[in-house]
Design a protein around this motif. Structure first.
Motif, PDB file in Angstrom:
ATOM      1  N   THR A  94      -1.878  -7.978   1.767  1.00 25.01           N
ATOM      2  CA  THR A  94      -2.447  -6.625   1.787  1.00 25.01           C
ATOM      3  C   THR A  94      -3.166  -6.355   3.102  1.00 25.01           C
ATOM      4  N   ALA A  98      -2.164  -3.408   5.679  1.00 30.50           N
ATOM      5  CA  ALA A  98      -3.112  -2.362   6.054  1.00 30.50           C
ATOM      6  C   ALA A  98      -3.247  -2.303   7.573  1.00 30.50           C
TER       7      ALA A  98
ATOM      8  N   THR D 378     -10.639   2.925   6.910  1.00 30.30           N
ATOM      9  CA  THR D 378     -10.111   3.548   5.697  1.00 30.30           C
ATOM     10  C   THR D 378      -8.916   2.786   5.157  1.00 30.30           C
ATOM     11  N   GLU D 379      -8.020   2.397   6.064  1.00 29.99           N
ATOM     12  CA  GLU D 379      -6.853   1.646   5.592  1.00 29.99           C
ATOM     13  C   GLU D 379      -7.283   0.310   5.001  1.00 29.99           C
ATOM     14  N   SER D 382      -7.894  -0.486   1.250  1.00 31.58           N
ATOM     15  CA  SER D 382      -6.830  -0.866   0.329  1.00 31.58           C
ATOM     16  C   SER D 382      -6.857  -2.367   0.041  1.00 31.58           C
ATOM     17  N   THR D 385      -9.320  -2.948  -2.899  1.00 30.61           N
ATOM     18  CA  THR D 385      -8.695  -2.279  -4.041  1.00 30.61           C
ATOM     19  C   THR D 385      -7.500  -3.082  -4.522  1.00 30.61           C
ATOM     20  N   GLY D 386      -6.791  -3.700  -3.567  1.00 33.46           N
ATOM     21  CA  GLY D 386      -5.667  -4.546  -3.932  1.00 33.46           C
ATOM     22  C   GLY D 386      -6.102  -5.703  -4.823  1.00 33.46           C
ATOM     23  N   GLY D 421      -3.427   5.761  -4.873  1.00 31.27           N
ATOM     24  CA  GLY D 421      -3.678   4.887  -3.740  1.00 31.27           C
ATOM     25  C   GLY D 421      -2.624   5.015  -2.660  1.00 31.27           C
ATOM     26  N   VAL D 422      -1.357   5.048  -3.076  1.00 27.26           N
ATOM     27  CA  VAL D 422      -0.282   5.113  -2.075  1.00 27.26           C
ATOM     28  C   VAL D 422      -0.344   6.440  -1.319  1.00 27.26           C
ATOM     29  N   ILE D 425      -2.831   6.635   1.573  1.00 27.49           N
ATOM     30  CA  ILE D 425      -2.454   6.115   2.892  1.00 27.49           C
ATOM     31  C   ILE D 425      -2.015   7.249   3.812  1.00 27.49           C
ATOM     32  N   THR D 449      -6.542  10.113  -8.284  1.00 31.57           N
ATOM     33  CA  THR D 449      -7.546   9.050  -8.327  1.00 31.57           C
ATOM     34  C   THR D 449      -8.671   9.381  -9.302  1.00 31.57           C
TER      35      THR D 449
END
Lengths: 250, 188, 65, 605
Positions: A94, A98, D378-379, D382, D385-386, D421-422, D425, D449
């Motif tokens: 992940t 990212a 921001t990216e 994830s 969250t993953g 979530g997707v 992005i 969300t």
């Protein structure tokens, strides 16, 4: 092990289907050359995002079908609390995903668009041929000034095809946002500062024929926000020159 | 049932309300941090030359001294010296009131010529001093209530959470001014 | 509590420290061309004194007395 | 009659407070009672009057004055209308209030979709539409922030950690009673010209519009205060009131999620309070924070506002993750997979959430060099969250899935949040965001969300803990029908929005060009079906509470503490405080009890 193989197969099939859809999704007409960068970034994210999406979905679906208990489950599942190598691998994948998305299409797109510096918006195109349009947003209309030709028009934007246009955007009252969907990029009109947007119209057209080719306010600005639009016409250079002449006579 | 509930209230160790108060102060400090940042974002290090420096220093010293007396009051009650406690608490309240008079009744009228509608510095100056003065005011009210309870003999060694909490709040208000004073009066 | 340097005396020393730091702030503001960094350091020092000695921050990670 | 005495007294106190405050200012300045300064001062005094009237006088002021405090405890239904300190009553008060608010805000959404069904203006004037849209926004934000934390959190956290109550029970009551006046203030904005600046209230618009804006700001600050006090209370409770043996690594995951959330609401909420206060000062006292002509800057507001409001979305979603991860192990009959990683995920999100705020401002006119760092942080969100997804999928894998309604809704949550979530992005990546910002793509994304995530988790939690809270059982068949209905109507409503946004439908508009009519018609029709599913849910649960069959103490055979007491639990939660000796999710481990609960007779679990 059998379960893992089967879910892998399911993932492959779903990914294949998903990518077919992702490659097909149609975009609205792209009428400025900068729009290509945005559309390519969008397509790239679709292509990369699909396997992630289908992976979670496959595990979810497969578990739902394969591990479903008929009713109240008489016994408990295996007491697996964690799996450190698995979690580390997950974390690594992940994180790499990212980070890779930050670089491509993120940073690459920003570089191509010239959105990386201390200015607010696109890097200023200062070439000889650049057309300058000063945009003043106000409640609830658009005022376009062409300082190189000393003309001013309200709620109507006429642009020559194939020539870079530098929009210098500001606002007289509240925050607005300058957006032409067919050109993709948008930036806010903020009172007290000037933001920049460089766009190169690449196809002729006008709002009446192509409704995505319109100036639309994209930041809530009060009562008339929804109706704060302006028509756009992209015309060949000679027609533009004729329009300028006609405007100056008025 | 109500006996149980009261028993519960008594059984809570002191570190529970203490922790809660620290969290509250942490949360409050975000307000002042925002205002402090806004001062530098909007005005840089600009400061008008006509600020009353003597007054600024005077109210700063008043507030520091009040923290000193508040500290003495807290130590006194912990050692059971009620009269020292009351004397120092009263001094703290009076110094707090003096500070308020200094800001609201002396400094504000003098600063009126850069009051909000005309200048950007006035915007941050009046908001920051006003927000701080509101906290000083609430601190004075709390300390006065504690003083009233203290005169009735409500506090002593081992039962002084009310004093400790009020005094901690007062020190917090002082810390805010520790940062506001240089930001408003001293930077260039 | 108690002990050799009485809490009253600690309070006095801290107060003296606060006054001294305030004097240094004023000196810095008048002497330095850009006093902001010095003022920030001095302010943090003053706040630290109050937090530690007046507000007993250390109580947070000490066992119940 | 007796039931409404405190509320009646609160209303009286509030009204008096308003009249005194507003009257004083009106007399001083020679203006009406609804001029903005009068409005603000009146609201402040009215709020105090309401709180004193509703019960603060008895429990607080008397103590401050050194008078004996007397507090009446009542075990009949009347207690739900009183200023009580029982966390379970407060939890139910939160749940009912916010579900009611959700229905009102949902009704507003239905009105919006009715207006947007066709191009042109049919139902509203433009200004009315903007007010309805803004009200829908802020009320749903309040619902999303407070329903799981205030409702389920208050009810369950003390039970789950084996405590008798929260650390500060009276503060807890105060947090709840701050909400009704704020709701009342929001609902009365239409009589003051409404407010048309959305829930984000960007100046200068929010400084130039009708006076309803003043009430909006005050109400928002009030709800924020409630959220701050709640966060403070949860942090202290979880830190200090855990039952013996309840180590940090034996904490149920839902408690962890509330802990992480509370850090955010404690620290971040003050920023939005200050931002809104600055707008009020600009409006009422003439300061110039956001007026560029006087040294102000409109972008300052956006920075301060999003410094709270981005963490706020994690205040909404982390408790939702907590609910889902709490439900999955009990219905998969398997330990929560990678428990520590999931907790780490929560704190990763908390940490990162303070570093991403400017991704709401990619098109705002801030310097362009800020784009790259904020895109990167921001990216990176994830990644933690993953970890939540790793934990969820790992728990399902090779479990014995027991597909009762809470589980079905929890699985739907995973699918919804995945889409949310997707699509996030696309908005985090600046090149695509420059097109998608402020369009229906964003609307679709955050509804996936928040509605698809947070509200689905709330619904899953409602079904899961309904037997515990009410002592009754809902109807399983109706529950499953609702779960399917809810899920499908949700997809049909919000999936088309991504396309609409891509094709140039910008958000917060009363009207749109006619080429977007088809998609909007589809969205509207589905939205009505979705709205009806909420009415069905509430009616079903209300009926079950009144008439449903008695529920067992532990119908799900779950291990966590709240199921080890009666349904509903007694006032003191546990006759004798439990002693925790094992793992909350130790399913499948032979002979591993979680807790030792001594009952009156001295028997063990």
């Amino acid at each position: 092990m059998r379960d893992l193989l089967r879910v892998f197969g399911l993932w492959l099939i779903l990914t294949l289907l998903g990518e077919m859809v992702a490659l097909q999704i149609p975009f609205p007409p792209a009428m400025a050359s900068e729009a290509r960068v945005v559309d390519e970034a969008f397509r790239y994210l679709l292509i990369v995002g699909t396997p992630v999406f289908t992976f979670v979905l496959s595990v979810l679906f497969y578990s739902l079908l394969r591990f479903r208990a008929a009713g109240d489950p008489p016994e408990d599942g295996p007491p697996v609390f964690s799996h450190t190598p698995g979690a580390l691998a997950w974390l690594a994948v992940t994180s790499l995903l990212a980070l890779s998305l930050v670089i491509q299409p993120g940073l690459r797109g920003l570089m191509e668009l010239g959105w990386m510096g201390p200015f607010s918006g696109s890097a200023a195109a200062d070439g000889e041929g650049t057309l300058v349009v000063q945009v003043q947003a106000r409640q609830w209309s658009w005022l376009f000034t062409y300082p190189q030709y000393q003309i001013q028009v309200k709620d109507r934007l006429v642009l020559p095809m194939g020539r870079p246009v530098r929009f210098e955007i500001t606002s007289r009252d509240v925050v607005h946002s300058f957006w032409i969907p067919a050109f993709r990029l948008k930036i806010d009109a903020v009172p007290g500062r000037t933001t920049l947007l460089v766009l190169t119209p690449s196809r002729p057209g006008r709002t009446a024929v192509e409704p995505t080719l319109r100036v639309q306010c994209a930041e809530l600005c009060g009562t008339g926000h929804a109706a704060m639009t302006a028509t756009v016409e992209v015309v060949p250079a000679d027609q533009f020159a004729a329009w300028v002449d006609q405007q100056r006579k008025q | 049932m109500s006996a149980l509930r009261e028993g519960h209230a008594i059984a809570v160790p002191l570190r529970v309300p203490r922790f809660g108060l620290w969290l509250f102060l942490l949360s409050e400090s975000m307000i002042f941090a925002t205002l402090l940042s806004a001062r530098f974002i909007l005005q840089g290090t600009y400061r008008p030359a006509e600020l009353n420096q003597a007054l600024g220093l005077a109210i700063t010293l008043i507030l520091l001294t009040s923290s000193f007396t508040a500290n003495r009051a807290e130590i006194a009650i912990a050692h059971g010296k009620t009269s020292t406690f009351l004397r120092n608490l009263l001094a703290t309240i009076i110094l707090g009131i003096l500070f308020l008079i200094g800001v609201v009744a002396v400094e504000w009228p003098e600063a009126m010529h850069f009051a909000p509608p005309s200048s950007g510095y006035g915007t941050v100056f009046f908001t920051m001093t006003g927000m701080h003065a509101a906290h000083v005011f609430s601190g004075v009210v709390i300390l006065s209530l504690i003083y009233r309870l203290g005169r009735r003999g409500a506090f002593g060694p081992g039962r002084m959470w009310g004093v400790e909490g009020a005094v901690k709040y007062w020190h917090f208000v002082d810390i805010v001014w520790v940062f506001f004073y240089p930001a408003l009066y001293l930077v260039r | 509590m108690g002990g050799m340097p009485s809490p009253f005396r600690i309070g006095m020393w801290v107060f003296g420290g606060l006054l001294g730091l305030t004097a240094m702030e004023i000196a810095a503001a008048n002497a330095l061309p850009r006093p902001l960094p010095a003022l920030a350091v001095l302010g943090v020092a003053k706040a630290g004194l109050i937090l530690w000695f007046y507000m007993h921050l250390h109580q947070l990670w000490e066992e119940e007395e | 009659m007796r039931a409404f005495f405190p509320i009646g007294r609160g209303l009286l106190g509030g009204g008096l407070g308003y009249l005194i405050g507003a009257g004083m200012i009106a007399a001083l300045r020679g203006q009406g009672l609804t001029a903005e300064p009068a409005l603000a001062v009146g609201y402040g005094l009215g709020l105090i009057g309401w709180l004193l009237g509703v019960g603060m006088w008895e429990v607080w002021v008397r103590e401050w004055l050194g008078w004996p405090v007397h507090q009446e405890e009542d075990r009949s239904w009347v207690r739900y209308f009183r200023f009580t300190t029982d966390h379970k009553v407060i939890g139910v008060q939160y749940l009912v209030t916010f579900l009611g608010l959700m229905l009102v805000a949902g009704l507003l959404a239905m009105l919006m979709r009715l207006e947007l069904m066709r191009p042109g203006l049919q139902l509203f004037s433009r200004n009315q539409y903007n007010t309805v849209m803004s009200l829908h926004g802020i009320m749903m934000i309040a619902v999303a922030v407070a329903t799981i934390v205030g409702g389920l959190g208050n009810y369950l956290v003390p039970l789950m950690i084996g405590a008798r109550d929260m650390a500060f029970p009276r503060l807890n009551a105060l947090s709840y009673w701050l909400v009704p006046p704020a709701a009342l203030a929001l609902l009365s904005t239409p009589w003051l010209g409404g407010f048309d600046s959305g829930w984000t209230a960007y100046p200068p618009l929010s400084e130039a519009n009708a006076s309803g804006q003043v009430l909006f700001n005050l109400a928002f600050i009030t709800v924020g205060l409630s959220s701050i006090l709640g966060g403070l209370n949860f942090l202290t409770t979880i830190a200090f009131l855990r039952a013996p043996g309840m180590t940090w690594s034996r904490l149920p995951i839902f408690v962890w999620s509330i802990f992480a959330t509370s850090i955010l609401s404690l620290i971040a909420t003050q920023f939005v309070a200050v931002a809104l206060l600055m707008v009020l000062l600009d409006r009422i006292l003439g300061t110039g924070f956001f007026d560029p002509a006087r040294g102000g800057d409109p972008l300052l507001y956006q920075h301060v506002f999003w410094f709270y409001s981005h963490p706020a979305v994690y205040i909404m979603i982390i408790p939702a993750f907590g609910v889902i991860l709490e439900i999955l192990p009990h219905f998969a009959r398997k330990p929560l997979f990678a428990y520590r990683w999931a907790v780490g995920g929560f704190f990763g999100i908390v940490g990162l959430s303070f570093l991403v705020w400017a991704h709401h401002m990619f098109t705002s006119g801030m310097p362009s060099w800020l784009h790259a760092p904020f895109m990167a942080t921001t990216e990176l969100i994830s990644v933690p969250t993953g970890l939540i997804f790793l934990s969820a999928l790992g728990t399902l894998w090779q479990g014995r899935l027991w597909l009762r309604t809470p589980m079905l809704v929890a699985l739907a949550f995973l699918a919804n949040f995945l889409i949310g979530g997707v699509t996030g992005i696309f908005l985090a990546d600046v090149p695509t965001d420059l097109h998608l910002q402020d369009t229906y793509f964003v609307v679709g994304h955050f509804h996936y969300t928040i509605l698809g995530g947070m509200i689905f988790a709330l619904v899953a939690g409602l079904y899961y803990w309904f037997p515990k809270i009410s002592g009754r059982m809902y109807n399983e068949r109706l529950g499953r029908i609702h779960a399917l209905w809810f899920f499908l109507a949700f997809q049909a409503t919000f999936l088309p929005m991504f396309g609409l946004g891509l094709y140039g439908m910008n958000r917060r508009v009363a009207d749109y060009p006619s080429y977007l009519a088809g998609g909007n018609m589809l969205v509207s029709m589905s939205a009505f079906v979705l709205g009806a599913s909420f009415v069905f849910l509430i009616a079903h649960l209300a009926y079950a509470w009144a008439r449903g069959p008695q529920a067992a103490d532990n119908p799900w055979r779950a291990r966590t503490l709240e199921w080890q007491t009666t349904s509903p639990p007694p006032v003191e939660n546990f006759p004798i405080l439990p002693r925790v000796i094992g793992d909350p999710y130790g399913y499948g481990v032979p002979g591993s009890p979680y807790a030792w609960i001594a009952v009156a007779g001295g028997e063990g679990e």
